[in-house]
Design a protein around this motif. Structure first.
Motif, PDB file in Angstrom:
ATOM      1  N   ARG B  69       0.837  -1.212   0.000  1.00 57.35           N
ATOM      2  CA  ARG B  69       0.000   0.000   0.000  1.00 57.35           C
ATOM      3  C   ARG B  69       0.862   1.248   0.000  1.00 57.35           C
ATOM      4  O   ARG B  69       0.545   2.224  -0.679  1.00 57.35           O
ATOM      5  CB  ARG B  69      -0.951   0.010   1.207  1.00 57.35           C
ATOM      6  CG  ARG B  69      -2.075  -1.002   1.106  1.00 57.35           C
ATOM      7  CD  ARG B  69      -2.958  -0.969   2.341  1.00 57.35           C
ATOM      8  NE  ARG B  69      -3.616   0.325   2.537  1.00 57.35           N
ATOM      9  CZ  ARG B  69      -4.863   0.596   2.149  1.00 57.35           C
ATOM     10  NH1 ARG B  69      -5.584  -0.327   1.570  1.00 57.35           N
ATOM     11  NH2 ARG B  69      -5.376   1.795   2.356  1.00 57.35           N
ATOM     12  N   LEU B  70       1.926   1.222   0.788  1.00 57.57           N
ATOM     13  CA  LEU B  70       2.801   2.395   0.835  1.00 57.57           C
ATOM     14  C   LEU B  70       3.362   2.678  -0.566  1.00 57.57           C
ATOM     15  O   LEU B  70       3.454   3.831  -0.988  1.00 57.57           O
ATOM     16  CB  LEU B  70       3.942   2.196   1.841  1.00 57.57           C
ATOM     17  CG  LEU B  70       3.504   2.072   3.302  1.00 57.57           C
ATOM     18  CD1 LEU B  70       4.713   1.852   4.221  1.00 57.57           C
ATOM     19  CD2 LEU B  70       2.723   3.305   3.774  1.00 57.57           C
ATOM     20  N   ALA B  71       3.682   1.600  -1.292  1.00 59.17           N
ATOM     21  CA  ALA B  71       4.212   1.776  -2.644  1.00 59.17           C
ATOM     22  C   ALA B  71       3.183   2.441  -3.554  1.00 59.17           C
ATOM     23  O   ALA B  71       3.531   3.144  -4.494  1.00 59.17           O
ATOM     24  CB  ALA B  71       4.629   0.419  -3.206  1.00 59.17           C
ATOM     25  N   ASN B  73       1.223   4.704  -2.543  1.00 57.38           N
ATOM     26  CA  ASN B  73       0.910   5.991  -1.923  1.00 57.38           C
ATOM     27  C   ASN B  73      -0.357   5.983  -1.075  1.00 57.38           C
ATOM     28  O   ASN B  73      -1.025   7.002  -0.921  1.00 57.38           O
ATOM     29  CB  ASN B  73       0.760   7.072  -2.992  1.00 57.38           C
ATOM     30  CG  ASN B  73       1.889   8.061  -2.881  1.00 57.38           C
ATOM     31  OD1 ASN B  73       2.434   8.251  -1.780  1.00 57.38           O
ATOM     32  ND2 ASN B  73       2.246   8.675  -3.983  1.00 57.38           N
ATOM     33  N   LYS B  74      -0.694   4.809  -0.555  1.00 57.95           N
ATOM     34  CA  LYS B  74      -1.855   4.726   0.340  1.00 57.95           C
ATOM     35  C   LYS B  74      -1.353   4.581   1.767  1.00 57.95           C
ATOM     36  O   LYS B  74      -0.237   4.095   1.997  1.00 57.95           O
ATOM     37  CB  LYS B  74      -2.674   3.484   0.003  1.00 57.95           C
ATOM     38  CG  LYS B  74      -3.503   3.581  -1.255  1.00 57.95           C
ATOM     39  CD  LYS B  74      -4.160   2.231  -1.449  1.00 57.95           C
ATOM     40  CE  LYS B  74      -5.321   2.265  -2.403  1.00 57.95           C
ATOM     41  NZ  LYS B  74      -5.918   0.916  -2.501  1.00 57.95           N
ATOM     42  N   LEU B  75      -2.205   4.901   2.706  1.00 56.35           N
ATOM     43  CA  LEU B  75      -1.859   4.660   4.109  1.00 56.35           C
ATOM     44  C   LEU B  75      -1.970   3.159   4.373  1.00 56.35           C
ATOM     45  O   LEU B  75      -2.746   2.463   3.718  1.00 56.35           O
ATOM     46  CB  LEU B  75      -2.848   5.387   5.021  1.00 56.35           C
ATOM     47  CG  LEU B  75      -2.776   6.907   5.032  1.00 56.35           C
ATOM     48  CD1 LEU B  75      -3.984   7.472   5.784  1.00 56.35           C
ATOM     49  CD2 LEU B  75      -1.476   7.387   5.664  1.00 56.35           C
ATOM     50  N   PRO B  76      -1.250   2.657   5.352  1.00 50.64           N
ATOM     51  CA  PRO B  76      -1.480   1.270   5.765  1.00 50.64           C
ATOM     52  C   PRO B  76      -2.967   1.082   6.078  1.00 50.64           C
ATOM     53  O   PRO B  76      -3.631   2.014   6.540  1.00 50.64           O
ATOM     54  CB  PRO B  76      -0.629   1.128   7.027  1.00 50.64           C
ATOM     55  CG  PRO B  76       0.424   2.166   6.888  1.00 50.64           C
ATOM     56  CD  PRO B  76      -0.205   3.310   6.147  1.00 50.64           C
TER      57      PRO B  76
END
Ligand code: SF4
Ligand code: SF4
Ligand code: SF4
Lengths: 729, 110
Positions: B69-71, B73-76
Motif C-alpha cells: 500500500r505504501l508503494a 501511496n496509500k496509508l497502511p
C-alpha cells in the motif's frame, strides 16, 4: 474499483463512503473512501467484512415458495420470478377486491434507502397499513416528533457534516461541550451520525458529558459521567434545567426572544430539586448541579442523543426535556450546536403519500384511537396491528403481509408468542430479504431474494444531513437476485401503473432528483454534492412558510410549553412519567425480578439481526450476552462466560418469558442493572427450530402494550432475574 | 525492509476493532489472526469518578507494514481505517521523538 455508499444491507443507517474492489464479477474486499467527507476513509468492522456477506454460500439467490401447510418447515422450492411476481400480484389483488386494500399490511425493518419504495408500494396499492416493525415506532420517530412539537423542525448535532470541507469550513465552530445522552456513539453509529465524529470534536477541544447507565468507553473518558437509572432521563433533564434556572445560568435574552412557555416550564422544573433527581435517577445530587453548570457554561453545546430516549413510554417528553436544555441555553441553530440540516428527500415521512385514496386513510390501524397517529404520524401502529391480526374482526379482516427488509421475530418485534400467532393467522406472507431468516422460516409463503449494496444502484441521501450521493453497483447480482427498488417498481407497476410510470429504476431515481435539476447519472458522476446551508435560519425567516423570522410552531418560538400537544389533548409540558416496569412503579414484582434490564446493547460486529453469517465478524462476539456487575454475579453464583437465563414478566400481560445468554461479568453496569444485546439468532442452527430465535430473543420479555400514547416502548427499562442454565436445558 | 514503528495515541483508541479487521481482510488472514491486535486494560475504578479503561493496539509477527500500500501511496490499511485517527506508521526515530514529546503515546518498532 467502484466508489459507492453502504446505505443498505449489509451496510447500516450511515451509508459510509467506500471503494469496492472486485475481480471476475465477485467482490473481493472494500476499503473506506478517503475522498468521502462523511467518513473520511474510515470504516467500522461491519463494512470491512462485507464480502463475507455478499459472497456467503447461504444467501438466497432464487425466488422460493412454500406450501401454506409447510410453514415452519424447511420445504422451500425454487420458482421463477414470473411465477413469484404473478402470484403476489394475483393474491394481493384478490384480497384488495374482496376485503379492501387495507387487508394487506406492509412492514419494514430499520430505515435505510429502501424505506421510500416500501411506503410507495403500500400507498399506491391503496393500503394505509404501512408499519415499522419496532413496538410503538420506538426509534428515531419519537425524537423527530418531540423536536417538531418543540421547534416545528428536527435538529441534529452539528459536526460540520453539511459542509464538504467539514470541520475546516470557515462557518463551522467546534462545540465547547458534547453531551452524549443515551448513546454508545462510537459503537452504535446510529441514525446518520458517524460515531467517531464525537472523538473528532473531542480531539478538537470539546469537553464531554456522558449520561448513560453503563460505563461506555466515552463515559470512562468524560469530564463528567452520570450513571443514570435506565428510563429516568427525563427527570434528570428537568433537574438540570431547574439548576440552570435557579442559578440564572440560562440565556435570558434568548429565552425572552425565542422561547415560549418559560414560566410554566420553570414551574415544572422547580419540582425537580437535585435531591429528588438523585433519588429517582440513582445519581448524586452534586453531579446534577455539576452537569447543569458544565452544560450552561460551555457554549456551543450539542447533544448526541441515542435511541435509549425513544425506547420508553415517555419518550417524546424526555426528548423535549433534553431539547429544552438546549433551548434555554440558546444552543440552537448556531455553529456547533443543534441545527436543522439540509434535506431534499422527505424519506422519513415516506414517499407517495398522495397516492393513498382519501377514504383509505381513515382505515389506518391506530389512527382511530391514538391521537399521535391520527395527527402526527403516517404509519400504522404495529402494536394495534398485532391485536387486530389476532382478533381478525369480521368487518375489517387482515389477510396478507409484505415483509421487506424485516426480520421481525429476531429483531424489532417483542413478545414473539403473540407476534408468531398474529402473522401465522394471515393467509399469505411474503419475505423480501438477503438470507433465509427465522421470520421467513416461521410464517412466510414466498421469498424474494434481494441484492446487497455492492450489486445495485440506489440513492444515498442520509438520515442526518442530506447530500446527493449514490449507491453504485460494483458487481452483477448473485444468481437471480434483484434490488428492492426493481422489485417494488415491477410490482408497483402491476398494482398501480400510473403511480410507477418509470421504465427502469434509473428513471425512477432521476425523478426523485428532479428538483435538483440533475438526473441520477449526473448525480452519480458528481457525488457527493452538498446542498446550500446557513445557520440561524430562524433569524432570516427561512424556517417558516410565511418567510417571517421565528420557528414553524404555532407561537413562532421554541415551545417549552407545546401548543401543538395541547391541541392534541396531550400534556404540553415535558413531564417525567415513571416507566411501567421499574422498581419504583412495580415494587412487588421487583421483589421477584430485582434487576433493571436494558436491551439493545450495541456491538461492533453486528447491525441489529444482521451480520451473524460472517465468520470474521462472528468471531468478535460469537454469542448473545447479558452484562452483569461482579457483585451481582457473585450473589447469583454466576461466573463470567456461563450460560444463564434472563427471565422476566412480559410487561403487564401476566405471562413470563426468558432468554438464554452468556453472562458477561463486568463493572460497566450498575449492580442493580443488567444489559443485553439484541437481534440474536443463529443462522447456522436448525431452520426448523427457527435458528434458535425463541430461546435467544431478549425482546420476549417486552409486551406489545401501546403504553401512554402509542409511541415509545420500554425496550430499555424492564425487570428481570438471572439464574444459571441447568444441564440439558 | 527498513525498520518501522507503529505509533498509537492510546488516549483516543476506543477499541472499535477496525484496525484489526482492516488488517485481516487486507491480508486475507483467517478469522482470529491479525497483524495488529487490541488489548484491553480495565475497566476498573481506582479513585472516585476515575476509571482505568484503555485499549492498546499492538503489532503482531504478521504485520509487514503494508509495504504494498505504501508503494501505491496509500496509508497502511489499519491506519486509514482507524476510526479515532490514532494510529501512525513511522520511522522508529520519528515515532520515538513524537512519543517522547506527547502524552498518551506508545510505539512499537519491528
Ligand atoms: S457505520 Fe459501519 S456498517 Fe455502517 S455504513 Fe459505516 S462502515 Fe458500514
Ligand atoms: S500496517 Fe498493514 S500489515 Fe501491519 S498491522 Fe497495519 S494493516 Fe496490518
Ligand atoms: S481502529 Fe483505531 S480506535 Fe479503533 S481499535 Fe484500532 S486503534 Fe483503536
Amino acid at each position: 474499483m467502484t466508489r459507492s455508499s453502504a446505505w443498505t444491507a449489509p451496510g447500516c443507517h450511515l451509508g459510509c463512503g467506500l471503494l469496492i474492489y472486485a475481480k471476475d464479477g465477485k467482490v473481493e474486499r472494500v476499503e473506506g473512501d478517503p475522498d468521502n467527507p462523511y467518513n473520511q476513509g474510515r470504516l467500522c468492522p461491519r463494512c470491512l467484512a462485507v464480502d463475507d456477506i455478499v459472497n456467503h454460500e447461504k444467501r438466497i439467490i432464487y425466488p422460493l415458495k412454500r406450501d401454506l401447510a409447510d410453514r415452519g418447515k424447511d420445504k422451500w422450492q425454487r420458482i421463477s420470478w414470473d411465477e413469484a411476481l404473478d402470484t403476489i400480484e394475483r393474491r394481493f389483488k384478490e384480497y384488495k377486491e374482496k376485503y379492501g386494500a387495507e387487508s394487506v399490511v406492509f412492514l419494514q425493518g430499520t430505515g435505510r434507502d429502501i424505506a421510500p419504495y416500501i411506503t410507495r408500494l403500500a400507498w399506491s396499492f391503496g393500503s394505509p397499513n404501512y408499519a415499522f416493525s419496532l413496538s410503538n415506532v420506538a426509534c428515531f420517530g419519537p425524537r423527530i416528533f418531540a423536536a417538531n412539537m418543540l421547534a416545528g423542525v428536527f435538529m441534529v448535532a452539528d459536526y460540520g457534516q453539511q459542509f464538504i470541507d467539514r470541520y475546516d469550513n470557515p462557518q463551522y465552530k467546534n462545540p465547547g461541550l458534547v453531551a452524549v445522552w443515551g448513546n454508545n456513539a462510537v459503537v452504535a453509529n446510529s441514525d446518520g451520525a458517524y460515531g467517531h465524529w464525537v472523538t473528532d470534536v473531542l480531539q478538537r477541544g470539546a469537553k464531554l458529558l456522558v449520561i448513560d447507565p453503563r460505563l461506555t468507553w466515552l463515559a470512562a473518558h468524560a469530564d463528567l459521567w452520570l450513571q443514570i437509572r435506565p428510563g429516568s432521563d427525563g427527570a434528570l433533564a428537568l433537574g438540570m434545567a431547574n439548576v440552570m434556572i435557579q442559578e440564572k445560568l440560562y440565556d435570558e435574552q434568548f429565552v425572552q426572544d425565542w422561547c415560549f412557555g418559560f414560566k410554566k416550564f420553570a414551574a415544572l422544573c422547580a419540582e425537580w430539586t437535585p435531591e429528588r433527581v438523585a433519588e429517582v435517577c440513582w445519581v448524586e445530587a452534586g453531579d446534577v448541579v455539576a452537569a447543569a453548570r458544565l452544560f450552561a457554561s460551555s457554549a456551543p453545546v450539542m447533544v448526541q442523543q441515542g435511541v435509549a430516549i425513544d425506547q420508553r413510554e415517555d419518550c417524546y417528553d424526555a426528548s423535549r426535556a433534553i431539547l429544552s436544555l438546549l433551548a434555554i441555553t440558546g444552543n440552537i441553530e448556531k455553529p456547533g450546536t443543534m441545527v436543522v440540516m439540509p434535506e431534499f428527500l422527505k424519506y422519513i415521512t415516506g414517499w407517495g403519500r398522495d397516492l393513498l385514496p382519501y377514504e383509505q386513510e381513515d382505515k389506518r390501524i391506530g389512527a382511530d384511537d391514538l391521537v399521535v397517529y391520527k395527527l402526527g404520524l403516517h404509519v400504522a401502529s404495529i402494536n394495534k396491528m398485532i391485536d387486530h391480526l389476532i382478533e381478525q374482526p369480521a368487518a375489517y379482516p387482515l389477510k396478507a403481509s409484505w415483509l421487506q427488509t424485516v426480520n421481525l421475530i429476531a429483531c424489532g418485534a417483542v413478545d414473539n408468542e403473540r407476534t408468531h400467532a398474529a402473522f401465522s393467522g394471515l393467509e399469505f406472507n411474503v419475505a423480501v430479504d438477503l438470507f433465509m431468516t427465522p421470520t421467513a422460516m416461521a410464517f412466510c409463503d414466498l421469498f424474494l431474494p434481494v441484492t446487497t449494496f455492492t450489486e445495485r444502484d440506489g440513492i444515498r441521501c442520509g438520515d442526518n444531513s442530506q447530500r446527493g450521493e449514490t449507491i453504485n453497483a460494483a458487481v452483477p447480482p448473485r444468481g437471480e437476485c434483484r434490488s428492492d427498488m426493481e422489485i417494488n417498481l415491477e410490482l408497483g407497476r402491476r398494482f398501480n401503473a400510473t403511480a410507477w410510470p418509470w421504465e427502469n429504476v434509473g428513471e425512477m431515481f432521476s425523478h426523485i432528483f428532479a428538483e435538483s435539476g440533475m438526473d441520477f447519472y449526473q448525480v452519480q458522476a458528481t457525488a457527493p454534492s452538498y446542498l446550500p446551508f446557513e445557520y440561524e435560519k430562524f433569524l432570516s425567516g427561512k424556517m417558516r412558510a410565511d418567510g417571517k423570522p421565528g420557528f414553524p410552531t404555532p407561537s413562532g418560538k421554541l415551545e417549552l410549553f407545546s401548543k401543538s400537544l395541547e391541541f392534541m389533548g396531550l400534556d404540553p409540558l415535558p413531564r417525567y412519567v415513571e416507566p411501567p416496569m421499574t422498581p419504583f412503579s412495580q415494587p412487588e414484582l421487583a421483589q421477584e425480578y430485582p434487576l433493571v434490564l436494558q436491551t439493545g446493547a450495541r456491538r461492533h460486529n453486528t447491525f441489529h439481526s444482521e451480520n451473524r453469517q460472517s465468520s470474521r465478524l462472528r468471531a468478535m462476539h460469537p454469542e448473545p450476552t447479558v452484562m452483569i456487575h461482579p457483585e451481582t454475579a457473585a450473589n447469583l453464583g454466576v461466573r463470567d462466560g456461563q450460560w444463564v437465563w434472563v427471565e422476566g414478566p412480559v410487561g403487564l400481560t401476566g405471562r413470563v418469558a426468558r432468554a438464554k445468554r452468556l453472562a458477561e461479568v463486568t463493572p460497566i453496569v450498575d449492580p442493580r442493572c443488567a444489559s443485553a444485546d439484541h437481534g440474536w439468532w443463529r443462522p447456522e442452527a436448525d431452520p426448523e427450530n427457527l435458528y434458535d430465535v425463541n430461546e435467544l430473543n431478549i425482546n420476549n420479555l417486552i409486551s406489545w402494550s401501546t403504553g401512554l400514547t402509542g409511541i415509545g416502548a420500554n425496550y430499555k427499562c424492564i425487570l428481570c432475574k438471572i439464574y444459571p442454565v441447568k444441564e440439558n436445558e | 525492509m527498513a525498520k518501522k514503528a507503529l505509533l498509537v495515541n492510546y488516549l483516543w483508541c476506543t477499541g472499535c476493532h477496525s484496525c484489526e479487521l482492516a488488517c485481516q481482510v487486507k491480508n486475507n488472514f483467517p478469522p482470529g489472526q491479525f497483524g495488529i491486535k487490541l488489548n484491553r486494560v480495565g475497566p476498573w475504578k481506582y479513585a472516585p469518578k476515575k476509571w482505568q479503561y484503555s485499549y492498546f493496539p499492538l503489532l503482531t509477527d504478521q504485520c509487514h507494514f503494508c509495504a504494498d500500500r505504501l508503494a501505491e501511496n496509500k496509508l497502511p490499511s489499519c491506519v486509514q481505517h482507524c476510526q479515532a485517527n490514532c494510529l501512525q506508521i513511522l520511522a522508529p526515530e520519528e515515532a520515538a521523538r513524537i512519543a517522547a514529546a506527547n502524552p498518551g503515546m506508545i510505539f512499537m518498532s519491528k
